[in-house]
Design an enzyme around this catalytic site. Structure first.
Site, PDB file in Angstrom:
ATOM      1  N   CYS A 116      48.642  -3.757  38.126  1.00 15.12           N
ATOM      2  CA  CYS A 116      47.514  -3.558  37.211  1.00 15.12           C
ATOM      3  C   CYS A 116      47.115  -2.089  37.129  1.00 15.12           C
ATOM      4  CB  CYS A 116      46.310  -4.392  37.645  1.00 15.12           C
ATOM      5  SG  CYS A 116      46.803  -5.958  38.374  1.00 15.12           S
ATOM      6  N   ILE A 121      44.194 -13.272  30.268  1.00 15.25           N
ATOM      7  CA  ILE A 121      45.606 -13.007  29.996  1.00 15.25           C
ATOM      8  C   ILE A 121      45.672 -12.724  28.504  1.00 15.25           C
ATOM      9  CG2 ILE A 121      47.827 -14.184  29.778  1.00 15.25           C
ATOM     10  CD1 ILE A 121      46.976 -15.722  32.399  1.00 15.25           C
ATOM     11  N   HIS A 176      42.323  -7.832  29.490  1.00 10.50           N
ATOM     12  CA  HIS A 176      43.102  -7.127  30.517  1.00 10.50           C
ATOM     13  C   HIS A 176      44.609  -7.300  30.283  1.00 10.50           C
ATOM     14  CE1 HIS A 176      44.374  -5.414  34.231  1.00 10.50           C
ATOM     15  NE2 HIS A 176      44.317  -6.485  34.999  1.00 10.50           N
TER      16      HIS A 176
END
Ligand SMILES: [Zn+2]
Lengths: 130, 387
Positions: B85, B211, B334
């Site tokens: 990430c 997601i 994200h």
């Protein structure tokens, strides 16, 4: 994704027997096994160490949305255990008593999940609240 | 080392972008950044592309070269950067280093993830690779599971409540309302969060970032020529990246991320600013507990004191320290590789004074905080106006 059996086989001693290592210099015990002591670096030897399996729950969670391999197992509870020899280790809690931080546990040997079209059964240590 | 400035920024709309493939997303953000910088393509010497798992999500690897071609950059040096990430933040830091060192003048940094072409279980497996696959994912411990383990212990040690965690989601969804690029434009309440589906106890669906698909890009230049392209160059004042064990249980403490503390100290020292000088921060809120631990580990709050302060509104846009004005990972979405670059885009827009309804008045210094996995990579940058 299906994978070769060797991927599990190579760590079977650790997964089945809760076997890690200990630094001969500072005596820190590690699970899983590692080649180098995180404190002493390369100037010391690591020897095999079998853990007692006794410890207490440091934290826990119940997982409802699993990764692909665990679709059939969910929901399940996993915990991080503070082993009596020092290290933290992650593992499943077998269903039974309601988990609580600080509760005493012991390691048991159980089926973990079944993988792929060949039905390869994965076994692993889990923890049981005592 | 040379001083480095951000001279252009670009974003795509984040969300379920069913009409857009990975190439389309990357090109959309890349072209927007080049347009914003008013740069001629032939001036660009290198590209760094942050992407976590294009292979797992789309079967496409070798992504940086693809991105360079998609935005019309011929025969340049293009490097894919993968740090889970923190891929975007890590790519940004490499771009910064390339310009600061004098190796390159004009550099593009992109970040993208196309996550919605696979099932949720597949995506969960791919994201699980951000932790230690051999001991965490192999036992079915998902990425939300790791943060749930941290949350449970944080609640135990400091009395943090699920309602306080929920207040992070409520704030960030509120901020996202004013961000046209955000995935979510829906006001939510504490009750909505508390009643949402359990993912990994105590984290519920609305405690988790989404997601989704999206991309972000920025253009970097040496400060001495930045004014040629923009009236408001934003200086990269501090840059730090710090690592830790991939496996959560190998660390001393699970109620904080040590790498964040060290990275923040380094980046602030380089920038020569103190925590009280920071006007706003984009903090890595992949889960609500992550923002709580983030502002504590960054040193804005003492350990165990942030959740209450957030619930009381101290980190809202008009509060003492605005956090995640973009909506954060929670409200904005994200798309993993894009996030670290998107954080930079938000801080640049705020420092330029271009943030519209979410503008922090008089913002001059901002900070970004990008975390990979459960804290094995942390990237912190400090930015300031340079005009
Ligand atoms: Zn040692």
């Amino acid at each position: 994704m299906e994978r070769g059996v060797a991927k599990t086989w190579r760590s079977a001693n650790a997964r089945y027997n809760l076997t890690g290592v200990q630094c001969t210099n500072c005596k820190t015990a590690y699970f899983p096994p590692r080649m180098v002591c995180a404190k002493c670096g390369r100037d010391t030897k690591m020897v095999e160490k079998k853990f007692s399996g006794r410890g207490v729950i440091y934290s826990y969670t119940r997982i409802f949305v699993p990764p692909h391999d665990f679709t059939e197992e969910a929901p399940y509870t996993v915990a991080i255990i503070r082993l009596e020899e020092g290290p933290l280790v992650e593992g499943h809690l077998v269903d039974g008593k309601k988990p609580e931080i600080g509760a005493s546990v012991r390691a048991v040997f159980r089926r973990m999940y079944t993988e792929g079209s060949e039905g390869l059964i994965h076994y692993h240590f889990k923890f049981e609240i005592v | 080392m040379r001083e480095v400035a951000v001279i252009g920024v670009g974003l795509t709309k984040f969300g379920d972008r069913w009409e857009a493939g990975i190439k389309d997303l990357a090109a959309e953000a890349g072209l927007a950044a080049l347009e914003d910088a008013k740069i001629i393509s032939s001036e660009i010497e290198a590209l760094y592309g942050g992407i976590m798992s294009s292979g797992r999500f789309t079967d496409q690897e070798h992504f940086a070269a693809l991105l360079a071609d998609q935005i019309g950059l011929k025969h340049i040096s293009a490097v894919r950067v993968e740090n889970a990430c923190a891929s975007g933040g890590s790519a940004f830091r490499l771009g910064y280093m390339a310009v600061a060192s004098g190796m390159h003048d004009i550099v593009v940094v992109g970040g993208v993830e196309k996550m919605t072409d696979v099932t949720v279980n597949e995506a969960t497996t791919a994201l699980g690779g951000a932790g230690d696959q051999e001991w965490e994912l192999s036992q079915g411990i998902t990425f939300p599971g790791l943060y749930a383990l941290m949350a449970r212990r944080h609640m135990h040690d400091y009395g943090t409540t699920q309602e306080q965690l929920a207040s992070v989601a409520v704030k960030n969804h509120g901020n996202a309302l004013a961000n046209k690029y955000a995935q979510f434009h829906r006001k939510i309440t504490i009750d909505d969060v508390m009643k949402s589906k359990m993912i990994a106890d105590p984290l519920k669906l609305l405690d988790c970032s989404s997601i989704c698909d999206g991309a972000a890009a920025v253009v970097l230049a040496p400060m001495e020529i930045a004014k040629k392209y923009t009236d408001t160059p934003i200086k990269v004042a501090g840059s730090a990246q710090v690592g830790d064990t991939l496996r959560l249980a190998s660390r001393d403490s699970l109620t904080g991320i040590a790498a964040t503390r060290i990275a923040a100290d380094k980046a602030l020292a380089q920038a020569g600013v103190e925590r009280k000088d920071i006007d706003l921060a984009e903090v890595h809120d992949c889960f609500t507990i992550a923002e709580v631990m983030g502002v504590e580990d960054l040193g804005f709050y003492n350990k165990g004191e942030a959740a209450k302060a957030i619930a009381e509104g101290e980190t809202m846009i008009d509060g003492k320290l605005p956090v995640n004005t973009s909506g954060g990972l929670k409200g904005c979405g994200h798309p993993v590789g894009a996030t670290g670059v998107k954080q930079v885009v938000e801080v640049v827009e705020q420092l330029r004074g271009d943030a519209g309804a979410r503008q922090v008045n008089g913002a001059e210094i901002g900070l970004t905080h990008n975390v990979g996995g459960s804290g094995a990579t942390v990237v912190v940058h400090v930015f300031r106006r340079a005009d």
